[in-house]
Design an enzyme around this catalytic site. Structure first.
Site, PDB file in Angstrom:
ATOM      1  CE  LYS A 113      -4.536   0.482   0.270  1.00 35.35           C
ATOM      2  NZ  LYS A 113      -5.500  -0.574  -0.093  1.00 35.35           N
TER       3      LYS A 113
HETATM    4  N1  GLU Z   1      -7.035  -0.017  -3.228  1.00 28.89           N
HETATM    5  C1  GLU Z   1      -7.796  -1.150  -3.583  1.00 28.89           C
HETATM    6  C2  GLU Z   1      -7.868  -2.127  -2.429  1.00 28.89           C
HETATM    7  O1  GLU Z   1      -7.763  -1.750  -1.300  1.00 28.89           O
HETATM    8  C3  GLU Z   1      -7.360  -1.791  -4.896  1.00 28.89           C
HETATM    9  C4  GLU Z   1      -5.957  -2.290  -4.948  1.00 28.89           C
HETATM   10  C5  GLU Z   1      -5.520  -2.751  -6.329  1.00 28.89           C
HETATM   11  O2  GLU Z   1      -6.347  -2.757  -7.239  1.00 28.89           O
HETATM   12  O3  GLU Z   1      -4.361  -3.066  -6.454  1.00 28.89           O
HETATM   13  O4  GLU Z   1      -8.116  -3.296  -2.595  1.00 28.89           O
END
Ligand code: GLU
Length: 424
Positions: A113
């Protein structure tokens, strides 16, 4: 005997919450000590200073992070959050949840993240572009199509992913669409990615209502958050015939027992940016909204909104976690003891986003693009399989649904680490 010598770098309420969830799951599956801490703690992180030139000629330095929790099962994957309350501990917790989520639904990814401490609403479009490009520039040696693949999260969107893809591609000297997902279609984005998270949330909510033998047409829904996940969840729930009676964003909520006019709300937000003063119903606070009587409650904003303060007062039948980590561990315990709410845990419920991100990455790597029907069919197929495996695990070990989902996700990461062995 394993011993973790860890610093307080990530220490925060939300990181401790993610760690306690892990500990509980690891205990439940008797994860051997030797593999436990290796699986639990984030692998590495990068913190960067991001100077940008402001519209008035001054310079502001923002702080940004990327935490890669696990790289054992493939490149790490996860969004980038632009929000004023971002902390490295929050980013680490979110990275950890990405690991379990990707693993649970069977994607060949680890978890990561990113985040920048900024209120994107306070930036001009040019400042936002500078910040997005500067963030990617600083991450050039830390991310990549086979290392770590970012995507949108709270406060970021397709446009930002486009700028980041362009910045990375300029650096490496050729077009590299697979470095980020959630891009505009014109840059190799996937059909269906924009609506994927919300479509998945609604699909699973509908499936659980069917299990409960509640007719979808008689169900009501309340959605907290009107960003990408909240608005797309609301639209998809309404598409299945549910009546969406309340929506909200950080400026407050709107309640209308006759049903909210969602396309009108979306158009309103497109022009006004926020729901404040939208006249499609009565105003309601975010706190009161969570306690409305409804069939499906979808928290689709930030972490830790369902706490020991309000968990006892929820009046929903299904809690569909569109957000990551919306329910604190204390609230979870209360909900479990009540026994009258079916929780669809975040790692399952909102996995549609990263599933279609995976499709986008595959399409980019093969330069072969799929139509929307194919994307949605494959998405729902993966969600069905993940739901079945969670239900099986839940029944087999008499776990809560969250514990079932987390143990499956954690076990697969631990197994991969075990098989890879420990580098001498
Ligand atoms: N931010 C989104 C999540 O928390 C998507 C992450 C992604 O598509 O890599 O799952």
């Amino acid at each position: 005997m394993s011993k973790a010598i860890v610093s307080s770098l990530y220490d925060s309420d939300v990181f401790r919450m993610a760690c306690r969830q892990f500990d509980k799951a690891a205990d439940a599956i008797n994860l051997p000590d030797a593999i436990r801490d290796r699986t639990k703690y984030p692998k590495r992180c990068l913190a960067v200073a991001l100077p940008i030139k402001r519209a008035d000629g001054s310079v502001t330095v923002f702080e940004g992070y990327r935490v890669q929790h696990n790289l054992s099962t493939g490149p790490s994957k996860g969004g980038i959050r632009f929000h004023q309350n971002v902390t490295i501990g929050e980013v680490a917790a979110l990275a950890m949840w990405m690991s379990w989520k990707c693993s649970l639904v069977g994607l060949p990814y680890g978890g990561a993240k990113g985040g920048v401490i900024v209120d994107p609403n306070q930036l001009t479009p040019t400042e936002l572009e500078s910040l997005s490009r500067r963030y990617m520039q600083e991450m050039v040696n830390f991310v990549g199509p086979h290392t770590d693949v970012p995507a949108p999260d709270v406060g970021t969107n397709e446009k930002i992913m486009g700028w980041m893809m362009d910045t990375y591609s300029n650096h490496v000297g050729h077009v590299e669409p697979a470095v980020v997902t959630g891009k505009p279609i014109a840059l190799g984005g996937s059909q269906g990615r924009k609506e994927a998270t919300g479509a998945g949330v609604a699909y699973l909510a509908k499936k659980y209502l069917e299990d409960l033998r509640i007719p979808v047409a008689e169900a009501t829904a309340v959605v907290q958050g009107f960003g990408n996940v909240g608005s797309e969840s609301a639209l998809a729930l309404a598409g299945y015939g549910m009546k969406v009676i309340a929506i909200s964003d950080y400026t407050g909520g709107i309640y209308n027992p006759k049903g909210i006019d969602l396309p009108k709300a979306q158009t309103y937000v497109q022009y006004q940016r926020v729901l404040r003063d939208f006249d499609g119903g009565e105003p309601i606070s975010n706190a009161d909204l969570l306690e409305l009587n409804c069939t499906v409650l979808v928290p689709a904003a930030l972490e830790r909104v369902i706490t020991d303060q309000n968990a006892g007062r929820l009046k929903c039948r299904v809690l569909a976690e569109g957000a990551n980590g919306p329910t604190t561990n204390a609230a979870d315990k209360i909900i479990e003891e009540r026994g009258d709410i079916e929780v669809i845990p975040d790692v399952l419920c909102n996995s549609g986003g990263v599933i279609v991100s995976y499709f986008e990455w595959l399409q980019n790597l093969s330069s072969f693009y799929w139509d929307r029907d194919e994307v949605m069919r494959k998405l729902f197929g993966i969600l069905d399989k993940a739901k079945d495996s969670v239900e099986y695990q839940k029944r087999k070990f008499k776990f809560s649904r969250r514990l079932a989902a987390l143990t499956l996700g954690i076990q697969r990461v631990a197994d991969a680490k075990e098989c890879r062995g420990l580098f001498p």
